[in-house]
Design a protein around this motif. Sequence first.
Motif, PDB file in Angstrom:
ATOM      1  N   VAL A 388       0.842  -1.197   0.000  1.00  0.00           N
ATOM      2  CA  VAL A 388       0.000   0.000   0.000  1.00  0.00           C
ATOM      3  C   VAL A 388       0.878   1.247   0.000  1.00  0.00           C
ATOM      4  N   PRO A 389       0.548   2.285  -0.795  1.00  0.00           N
ATOM      5  CA  PRO A 389       1.301   3.546  -0.725  1.00  0.00           C
ATOM      6  C   PRO A 389       1.262   4.136   0.685  1.00  0.00           C
ATOM      7  N   GLY A 390       2.432   4.478   1.204  1.00  0.00           N
ATOM      8  CA  GLY A 390       2.505   4.988   2.568  1.00  0.00           C
ATOM      9  C   GLY A 390       1.825   6.323   2.772  1.00  0.00           C
ATOM     10  N   GLU A 391       1.516   7.027   1.677  1.00  0.00           N
ATOM     11  CA  GLU A 391       0.861   8.332   1.782  1.00  0.00           C
ATOM     12  C   GLU A 391      -0.661   8.228   1.746  1.00  0.00           C
ATOM     13  N   ASP A 392      -1.190   7.020   1.680  1.00  0.00           N
ATOM     14  CA  ASP A 392      -2.627   6.854   1.428  1.00  0.00           C
ATOM     15  C   ASP A 392      -3.292   6.046   2.546  1.00  0.00           C
ATOM     16  N   PRO A 393      -3.709   6.702   3.637  1.00  0.00           N
ATOM     17  CA  PRO A 393      -4.347   5.955   4.729  1.00  0.00           C
ATOM     18  C   PRO A 393      -5.646   5.277   4.312  1.00  0.00           C
ATOM     19  N   MET A 394      -6.356   5.816   3.316  1.00  0.00           N
ATOM     20  CA  MET A 394      -7.593   5.172   2.884  1.00  0.00           C
ATOM     21  C   MET A 394      -7.298   3.842   2.186  1.00  0.00           C
ATOM     22  N   ALA A 395      -6.219   3.790   1.392  1.00  0.00           N
ATOM     23  CA  ALA A 395      -5.824   2.517   0.781  1.00  0.00           C
ATOM     24  C   ALA A 395      -5.376   1.537   1.855  1.00  0.00           C
ATOM     25  N   GLY A 414       6.890   3.406  -0.416  1.00  0.00           N
ATOM     26  CA  GLY A 414       7.099   4.838  -0.575  1.00  0.00           C
ATOM     27  C   GLY A 414       7.112   5.268  -2.032  1.00  0.00           C
ATOM     28  N   PRO A 415       7.350   6.572  -2.279  1.00  0.00           N
ATOM     29  CA  PRO A 415       7.356   7.097  -3.654  1.00  0.00           C
ATOM     30  C   PRO A 415       8.397   6.433  -4.549  1.00  0.00           C
ATOM     31  N   GLU A 416       9.474   5.914  -3.949  1.00  0.00           N
ATOM     32  CA  GLU A 416      10.518   5.282  -4.761  1.00  0.00           C
ATOM     33  C   GLU A 416      10.184   3.847  -5.118  1.00  0.00           C
ATOM     34  N   GLY A 417       9.062   3.337  -4.659  1.00  0.00           N
ATOM     35  CA  GLY A 417       8.606   2.010  -5.046  1.00  0.00           C
ATOM     36  C   GLY A 417       9.105   0.895  -4.144  1.00  0.00           C
ATOM     37  N   VAL A 418       9.084  -0.307  -4.686  1.00  0.00           N
ATOM     38  CA  VAL A 418       9.487  -1.495  -3.936  1.00  0.00           C
ATOM     39  C   VAL A 418      10.989  -1.475  -3.723  1.00  0.00           C
ATOM     40  N   ARG A 419      11.400  -1.615  -2.463  1.00  0.00           N
ATOM     41  CA  ARG A 419      12.827  -1.592  -2.116  1.00  0.00           C
ATOM     42  C   ARG A 419      13.356  -3.006  -1.917  1.00  0.00           C
ATOM     43  N   ASP A 420      14.676  -3.073  -1.773  1.00  0.00           N
ATOM     44  CA  ASP A 420      15.297  -4.367  -1.465  1.00  0.00           C
ATOM     45  C   ASP A 420      14.747  -4.933  -0.159  1.00  0.00           C
ATOM     46  N   ALA A 421      14.458  -4.037   0.804  1.00  0.00           N
ATOM     47  CA  ALA A 421      13.935  -4.505   2.098  1.00  0.00           C
ATOM     48  C   ALA A 421      12.595  -5.203   1.937  1.00  0.00           C
ATOM     49  N   HIS A 422      11.754  -4.688   1.027  1.00  0.00           N
ATOM     50  CA  HIS A 422      10.478  -5.351   0.762  1.00  0.00           C
ATOM     51  C   HIS A 422      10.705  -6.737   0.166  1.00  0.00           C
ATOM     52  N   ASP A 439      -2.013   1.942  -8.302  1.00  0.00           N
ATOM     53  CA  ASP A 439      -1.863   1.857  -9.742  1.00  0.00           C
ATOM     54  C   ASP A 439      -0.387   1.925 -10.119  1.00  0.00           C
ATOM     55  N   ALA A 440      -0.100   1.867 -11.403  1.00  0.00           N
ATOM     56  CA  ALA A 440       1.284   1.803 -11.870  1.00  0.00           C
ATOM     57  C   ALA A 440       2.053   3.084 -11.589  1.00  0.00           C
ATOM     58  N   GLU A 441       1.343   4.186 -11.368  1.00  0.00           N
ATOM     59  CA  GLU A 441       2.042   5.435 -11.069  1.00  0.00           C
ATOM     60  C   GLU A 441       2.626   5.414  -9.671  1.00  0.00           C
ATOM     61  N   ASP A 442       1.951   4.751  -8.743  1.00  0.00           N
ATOM     62  CA  ASP A 442       2.450   4.659  -7.369  1.00  0.00           C
ATOM     63  C   ASP A 442       3.405   3.491  -7.189  1.00  0.00           C
ATOM     64  N   VAL A 443       3.113   2.368  -7.801  1.00  0.00           N
ATOM     65  CA  VAL A 443       3.999   1.198  -7.751  1.00  0.00           C
ATOM     66  C   VAL A 443       4.165   0.711  -9.188  1.00  0.00           C
ATOM     67  N   ALA A 444       5.354   0.949  -9.750  1.00  0.00           N
ATOM     68  CA  ALA A 444       5.597   0.665 -11.160  1.00  0.00           C
ATOM     69  C   ALA A 444       5.520  -0.831 -11.450  1.00  0.00           C
ATOM     70  N   GLU A 445       5.130  -1.148 -12.685  1.00  0.00           N
ATOM     71  CA  GLU A 445       5.025  -2.538 -13.098  1.00  0.00           C
ATOM     72  C   GLU A 445       6.376  -3.239 -13.014  1.00  0.00           C
ATOM     73  N   GLY A 458       1.153 -15.821  -7.360  1.00  0.00           N
ATOM     74  CA  GLY A 458       1.261 -14.661  -8.230  1.00  0.00           C
ATOM     75  C   GLY A 458       1.049 -13.321  -7.546  1.00  0.00           C
ATOM     76  N   VAL A 459       1.167 -12.269  -8.376  1.00  0.00           N
ATOM     77  CA  VAL A 459       1.018 -10.875  -7.950  1.00  0.00           C
ATOM     78  C   VAL A 459      -0.133 -10.256  -8.724  1.00  0.00           C
ATOM     79  N   GLU A 460      -0.992  -9.533  -8.040  1.00  0.00           N
ATOM     80  CA  GLU A 460      -2.123  -8.883  -8.710  1.00  0.00           C
ATOM     81  C   GLU A 460      -2.285  -7.461  -8.229  1.00  0.00           C
ATOM     82  N   ARG A 461      -2.909  -6.655  -9.057  1.00  0.00           N
ATOM     83  CA  ARG A 461      -3.240  -5.284  -8.652  1.00  0.00           C
ATOM     84  C   ARG A 461      -4.694  -5.215  -8.225  1.00  0.00           C
ATOM     85  N   TRP A 462      -4.903  -4.388  -7.229  1.00  0.00           N
ATOM     86  CA  TRP A 462      -6.257  -4.150  -6.744  1.00  0.00           C
ATOM     87  C   TRP A 462      -6.491  -2.659  -6.910  1.00  0.00           C
ATOM     88  N   LEU A 463      -7.125  -2.244  -7.989  1.00  0.00           N
ATOM     89  CA  LEU A 463      -7.200  -0.841  -8.345  1.00  0.00           C
ATOM     90  C   LEU A 463      -8.399  -0.145  -7.721  1.00  0.00           C
TER      91      LEU A 463
END
Length: 574
Positions: A388-395, A414-422, A439-445, A458-463
């Motif tokens: 979940v984007p860290g800036e979005d409490p509703m998500a 975060g804004p920089e996406g998925v890190r090595d720690a994740h 969406d892809a703007e917050d977490v790139a494909e 697998g991995v899925e998006r929940w838009l």
Amino acid sequence: MGAADPRPSVVVSHVDIVYRVYAGGRSGGSGERRGVRTVHAVKDVSFVAHHGESIGVIGRNGSGKSTLLRTVAGLVPPTSGEVWADGTPSLLGVNAVLVKQLSGARNIYIGAQALGLSKAEVDEIYDEIVEFSEIGDAIHLPMSTYSSGMAARLRFAISTAATPPVLVIDEALATGDAHFRARSQERIEKLRGQAGTVFLVSHSAATIRAMCDRALWLDQGELVMDGPVDEVVDAYAAAAERSLGAGGPVEPEVPGVERWKGRTRFHTSALVSRQGTPDRCDTVVLASGADLALALSAVPAATTVGAPVLLTSSKRLMKVTAAEVERLGARRVVLLGDAGVVDEDVADALRESGVAVERVEEGDAESVSVALLDDLDASSGVDTVYLVPGEDPMAALSAVLTARPGRDRVLLVGPEGVRDAHVEALRRIAPARVVVVADAEDVAEADLAPLRELATEGVERWLSPTPVQAAAEAADGLAAEAVGVVFVASSQPESVGDAVTGAAVAALANAPILLVDRDEVPSATHAQLERLAPSHVVLLGGEMAVAPAVRQSLAGYLRQGGPGRGESEGDVDL
């Protein structure tokens, strides 16, 4: 939020603002005459702002907010008192000079040059302003053809193109979607990082909380409170809630539908824990009420080890929170974030009470959400991990309401996406699947490629799932005959704090939690309440979060033979 520079940027000293307005009236039937009415808009207000601060200004309509800030911006002279500013303040800089009959492109030059930029400097940043405003080819059309949202975005983009020492924003961020508000917040953070001071007037408590670290509360022209944003906004909300019932009837009892409410989000959090966690527990997770996405992300891992999640002020340990930690008999408190998130005074107060304090201080909120899994020893046997984007409490709320107790987890990105720690955390957890709530703007494909190798299913998006829909879909998995109590919270962004401890309590009780709007029951929630027909409903939050009429309507869903424990317990208040 970063620490403010101790240098003053604005000093307001004993400012009064009185103006006269003309009103129509009749005199002895001889026709119209114009009368003069004196309005005392601001009354003896004093405060000092510092470089690097972002200050929200709240209050009811007509409380003097905009008038005060127009005085700070130098547009309205004070009737008495003085205002000093380190540099020239800008009132979302350019409204007065923009010309609606001209194109957006022409207005960029007019507005930016009014802020002191040369034509050559405007040439350099023109494309950036157009891109930030997100109005595309409409930039070549007259501003008179713009929607209010388009105009607001362009004004904001122009006003923040320069770096004013003091920027005053009056309701400009109330327009626009979550994406634009997030980008606006980033721009404000950049201004603050350059030692600017930002004042923001908004009716949205969520906007003030997200973008400010300090708040001023005005009422009838007087400064009621000046302090940390969370404390001031909660005090304002509590006063608004009290005034809601001050002149009218007390909310009637509704058998079977009790309301758990507190004066602030901290009181509500402690109360919900007290009512919903009757047994003692070894561990409590304590989070700042100013970072609700982080607090929510902790709920699935915390409830796996039987730990409630409580909220406290980022600056001090609230008395009601301390009392609840003591009642629970907790031996340790897991504190989310470093001293910049939750002050060391909070940790010291806990230690003085004999509680062991363990901080999860891995850096930003995203790192804390990952590290929390190990700190709670709650990362084994995981089915689904929600990113979940860290800036979005509703998500985050949507993910938490969907997560199944003991089986799922929520991690912030975060804004920089998925890190090595994740990636390392997911490799260790080995979940069956990963659900990306963005969406892809917050977490790139591209970020998802390494995750596909780690999730067996697998991995899925929940838009764009709304929290209302997420809660209703989660309740689908419960058999109606197994449900005795349903927890209900508000779906409004400013009331997310009420759902944090409530989500933890509901998970510990294996009970569903559903969401309603302030003034109605959404169709998805209606369908689930009809199907579940609970014997009892617990409503989280006060009348400003969920109106008394909605509480009354919830009684219509109760199972025949109810209302259950609500008959004996009634409302609980702090």
